[in-house]
Motif scaffolding. Sequence first.
Motif, PDB file in Angstrom:
ATOM      1  N   ARG A   9       1.229 -56.519  10.562  1.00  0.00           N
ATOM      2  CA  ARG A   9       2.651 -56.082  10.171  1.00  0.00           C
ATOM      3  C   ARG A   9       3.615 -56.057  11.639  1.00  0.00           C
ATOM      4  O   ARG A   9       3.089 -55.538  12.688  1.00  0.00           O
ATOM      5  CB  ARG A   9       2.851 -54.960   9.566  1.00  0.00           C
ATOM      6  CG  ARG A   9       2.333 -55.057   8.168  1.00  0.00           C
ATOM      7  CD  ARG A   9       2.507 -53.382   7.327  1.00  0.00           C
ATOM      8  NE  ARG A   9       2.277 -53.773   6.014  1.00  0.00           N
ATOM      9  CZ  ARG A   9       3.325 -53.192   5.239  1.00  0.00           C
ATOM     10  NH1 ARG A   9       4.369 -52.861   5.841  1.00  0.00           N
ATOM     11  NH2 ARG A   9       3.022 -53.586   3.997  1.00  0.00           N
ATOM     12  N   SER A  10       4.833 -56.771  11.518  1.00  0.00           N
ATOM     13  CA  SER A  10       5.511 -56.740  12.603  1.00  0.00           C
ATOM     14  C   SER A  10       5.974 -55.252  13.227  1.00  0.00           C
ATOM     15  O   SER A  10       6.133 -55.073  14.453  1.00  0.00           O
ATOM     16  CB  SER A  10       6.714 -57.745  12.461  1.00  0.00           C
ATOM     17  OG  SER A  10       7.614 -57.043  11.463  1.00  0.00           O
ATOM     18  N   GLN A  11       6.251 -54.501  12.176  1.00  0.00           N
ATOM     19  CA  GLN A  11       6.482 -53.005  12.473  1.00  0.00           C
ATOM     20  C   GLN A  11       5.610 -52.319  13.291  1.00  0.00           C
ATOM     21  O   GLN A  11       5.699 -51.110  14.018  1.00  0.00           O
ATOM     22  CB  GLN A  11       6.858 -52.408  11.231  1.00  0.00           C
ATOM     23  CG  GLN A  11       5.897 -51.934  10.464  1.00  0.00           C
ATOM     24  CD  GLN A  11       6.307 -51.514   8.925  1.00  0.00           C
ATOM     25  OE1 GLN A  11       7.031 -52.076   8.514  1.00  0.00           O
ATOM     26  NE2 GLN A  11       5.428 -50.595   8.459  1.00  0.00           N
ATOM     27  N   ASN A  12       4.160 -52.648  13.290  1.00  0.00           N
ATOM     28  CA  ASN A  12       3.062 -52.157  13.910  1.00  0.00           C
ATOM     29  C   ASN A  12       2.755 -52.515  15.175  1.00  0.00           C
ATOM     30  O   ASN A  12       1.709 -52.212  16.102  1.00  0.00           O
ATOM     31  CB  ASN A  12       1.484 -52.115  12.944  1.00  0.00           C
ATOM     32  CG  ASN A  12       2.004 -51.514  11.742  1.00  0.00           C
ATOM     33  OD1 ASN A  12       3.051 -50.830  11.321  1.00  0.00           O
ATOM     34  ND2 ASN A  12       0.909 -51.186  10.947  1.00  0.00           N
ATOM     35  N   PHE A  13       3.502 -53.632  15.593  1.00  0.00           N
ATOM     36  CA  PHE A  13       3.163 -54.361  16.835  1.00  0.00           C
ATOM     37  C   PHE A  13       3.349 -53.476  18.238  1.00  0.00           C
ATOM     38  O   PHE A  13       2.413 -53.623  18.905  1.00  0.00           O
ATOM     39  CB  PHE A  13       4.211 -55.672  17.087  1.00  0.00           C
ATOM     40  CG  PHE A  13       3.944 -56.381  18.434  1.00  0.00           C
ATOM     41  CD1 PHE A  13       2.858 -57.064  18.532  1.00  0.00           C
ATOM     42  CD2 PHE A  13       4.881 -55.981  19.339  1.00  0.00           C
ATOM     43  CE1 PHE A  13       2.746 -57.960  19.809  1.00  0.00           C
ATOM     44  CE2 PHE A  13       4.515 -56.791  20.653  1.00  0.00           C
ATOM     45  CZ  PHE A  13       3.492 -57.635  20.821  1.00  0.00           C
ATOM     46  N   ALA A  18       0.597 -50.728  22.629  1.00  0.00           N
ATOM     47  CA  ALA A  18       0.428 -49.459  23.426  1.00  0.00           C
ATOM     48  C   ALA A  18      -0.757 -49.051  23.428  1.00  0.00           C
ATOM     49  O   ALA A  18      -1.550 -48.857  24.411  1.00  0.00           O
ATOM     50  CB  ALA A  18       1.339 -48.410  22.866  1.00  0.00           C
ATOM     51  N   GLN A  19      -1.770 -49.095  22.353  1.00  0.00           N
ATOM     52  CA  GLN A  19      -3.140 -48.836  22.177  1.00  0.00           C
ATOM     53  C   GLN A  19      -4.032 -49.823  22.933  1.00  0.00           C
ATOM     54  O   GLN A  19      -4.889 -49.227  23.577  1.00  0.00           O
ATOM     55  CB  GLN A  19      -3.476 -48.604  20.695  1.00  0.00           C
ATOM     56  CG  GLN A  19      -2.842 -47.354  19.899  1.00  0.00           C
ATOM     57  CD  GLN A  19      -3.518 -47.338  18.545  1.00  0.00           C
ATOM     58  OE1 GLN A  19      -4.631 -47.589  18.359  1.00  0.00           O
ATOM     59  NE2 GLN A  19      -2.641 -47.231  17.660  1.00  0.00           N
ATOM     60  N   ILE A  20      -3.739 -50.854  22.765  1.00  0.00           N
ATOM     61  CA  ILE A  20      -4.458 -51.942  23.579  1.00  0.00           C
ATOM     62  C   ILE A  20      -4.577 -51.948  25.053  1.00  0.00           C
ATOM     63  O   ILE A  20      -5.214 -52.195  25.564  1.00  0.00           O
ATOM     64  CB  ILE A  20      -4.157 -53.350  22.795  1.00  0.00           C
ATOM     65  CG1 ILE A  20      -4.732 -53.573  21.501  1.00  0.00           C
ATOM     66  CG2 ILE A  20      -4.974 -54.466  23.901  1.00  0.00           C
ATOM     67  CD1 ILE A  20      -4.478 -54.693  20.836  1.00  0.00           C
ATOM     68  N   SER A  21      -3.187 -51.614  25.446  1.00  0.00           N
ATOM     69  CA  SER A  21      -2.804 -51.467  26.879  1.00  0.00           C
ATOM     70  C   SER A  21      -3.732 -50.341  27.448  1.00  0.00           C
ATOM     71  O   SER A  21      -4.097 -50.345  28.604  1.00  0.00           O
ATOM     72  CB  SER A  21      -1.531 -51.452  27.266  1.00  0.00           C
ATOM     73  OG  SER A  21      -0.961 -50.513  26.714  1.00  0.00           O
ATOM     74  N   LYS A  22      -3.817 -49.158  26.515  1.00  0.00           N
ATOM     75  CA  LYS A  22      -4.716 -48.033  27.099  1.00  0.00           C
ATOM     76  C   LYS A  22      -6.076 -48.324  27.466  1.00  0.00           C
ATOM     77  O   LYS A  22      -6.791 -47.854  28.316  1.00  0.00           O
ATOM     78  CB  LYS A  22      -4.318 -47.012  25.944  1.00  0.00           C
ATOM     79  CG  LYS A  22      -3.068 -46.254  26.008  1.00  0.00           C
ATOM     80  CD  LYS A  22      -3.219 -45.192  24.948  1.00  0.00           C
ATOM     81  CE  LYS A  22      -1.863 -44.559  24.821  1.00  0.00           C
ATOM     82  NZ  LYS A  22      -1.562 -43.713  23.741  1.00  0.00           N
ATOM     83  N   VAL A  23      -6.618 -49.503  26.734  1.00  0.00           N
ATOM     84  CA  VAL A  23      -8.024 -49.819  26.825  1.00  0.00           C
ATOM     85  C   VAL A  23      -8.164 -50.672  28.139  1.00  0.00           C
ATOM     86  O   VAL A  23      -9.191 -51.051  28.488  1.00  0.00           O
ATOM     87  CB  VAL A  23      -8.488 -50.519  25.573  1.00  0.00           C
ATOM     88  CG1 VAL A  23      -9.696 -51.353  25.825  1.00  0.00           C
ATOM     89  CG2 VAL A  23      -8.391 -49.818  24.079  1.00  0.00           C
ATOM     90  N   GLU A  68     -15.131 -54.822  25.881  1.00  0.00           N
ATOM     91  CA  GLU A  68     -13.900 -54.035  25.219  1.00  0.00           C
ATOM     92  C   GLU A  68     -13.646 -55.163  24.006  1.00  0.00           C
ATOM     93  O   GLU A  68     -12.733 -54.330  23.339  1.00  0.00           O
ATOM     94  CB  GLU A  68     -12.849 -54.433  26.257  1.00  0.00           C
ATOM     95  CG  GLU A  68     -12.818 -53.748  27.476  1.00  0.00           C
ATOM     96  CD  GLU A  68     -11.711 -54.123  28.363  1.00  0.00           C
ATOM     97  OE1 GLU A  68     -10.749 -54.533  28.000  1.00  0.00           O
ATOM     98  OE2 GLU A  68     -11.465 -53.788  29.520  1.00  0.00           O
ATOM     99  N   ALA A  69     -14.157 -56.184  23.574  1.00  0.00           N
ATOM    100  CA  ALA A  69     -14.170 -56.502  22.038  1.00  0.00           C
ATOM    101  C   ALA A  69     -14.045 -55.716  20.893  1.00  0.00           C
ATOM    102  O   ALA A  69     -13.156 -55.680  20.014  1.00  0.00           O
ATOM    103  CB  ALA A  69     -14.749 -58.127  22.019  1.00  0.00           C
ATOM    104  N   LYS A  70     -15.182 -54.829  21.037  1.00  0.00           N
ATOM    105  CA  LYS A  70     -15.336 -54.260  19.879  1.00  0.00           C
ATOM    106  C   LYS A  70     -14.171 -52.896  19.507  1.00  0.00           C
ATOM    107  O   LYS A  70     -13.791 -52.612  18.549  1.00  0.00           O
ATOM    108  CB  LYS A  70     -16.549 -53.457  19.631  1.00  0.00           C
ATOM    109  CG  LYS A  70     -17.769 -54.300  19.243  1.00  0.00           C
ATOM    110  CD  LYS A  70     -18.967 -53.548  18.613  1.00  0.00           C
ATOM    111  CE  LYS A  70     -20.051 -54.458  18.677  1.00  0.00           C
ATOM    112  NZ  LYS A  70     -19.907 -55.305  17.278  1.00  0.00           N
ATOM    113  N   ASP A  71     -13.888 -52.582  21.009  1.00  0.00           N
ATOM    114  CA  ASP A  71     -12.719 -51.291  20.759  1.00  0.00           C
ATOM    115  C   ASP A  71     -11.380 -51.984  20.415  1.00  0.00           C
ATOM    116  O   ASP A  71     -10.817 -51.312  19.598  1.00  0.00           O
ATOM    117  CB  ASP A  71     -12.592 -50.794  22.189  1.00  0.00           C
ATOM    118  CG  ASP A  71     -13.939 -50.065  22.603  1.00  0.00           C
ATOM    119  OD1 ASP A  71     -14.713 -49.417  21.711  1.00  0.00           O
ATOM    120  OD2 ASP A  71     -13.955 -49.878  23.842  1.00  0.00           O
TER     121      ASP A  71
END
Length: 185
Positions: A9-13, A18-23, A68-71
């Motif tokens: 969903r575009s609203q969750n982008f 942000a979560q992926i950049s933390k990884v 990192e793929a699974k995370d």
Amino acid sequence: MKKIEAIIRSQNFANIKAQISKVGSYIIAKHNISNSEIYEKQSGSRLGSTGLKSVPLVKIELVVPDLEAKDVIKIISASSGIKPSDGGKIFVSEMTEIVDMATLEGEKELETAEQSNTKRSRLVPLQKYTLLKVEEFYEQNKESLQANYKIKSFSDFVNFCILQHLAIFEEKTRLHKSVYDLNTV
């Protein structure tokens, strides 16, 4: 390395980004999807309205290290906003090479040196074990193989091994003996 593609969903982008950049990974592409087949109930009443509105979606693409793929997949799955009934999928594929558009030079070694150089994830364990042993032997005897047999790479060495034993395999199968009983030839 893995290439991960997902429709969210575009609203969750912003949240997923942000979560992926933390990884430690980053989204390399975002595409808006204009005609979504996913609908949700619309509140309020409008004359001539069906009471449904199309959900705006985006497709995201990432390239991440295997570790990192699974995370990243867990993050996308938990935060995508796509219900299981809507058929949400995350597509994962193996990256084999990156080519520089200016020089047309490719990088085949995508993983860091700390990880195994052999990427054999689709092979059965016995095949993995065998190829790892052959690769280990090649690495230990690389100079001798290059000088004495003109073998320049690991794939040349594998081909050399196969061709050297192909005649033995052909003879064994012709005589209907066990292929693994090579000591009697």
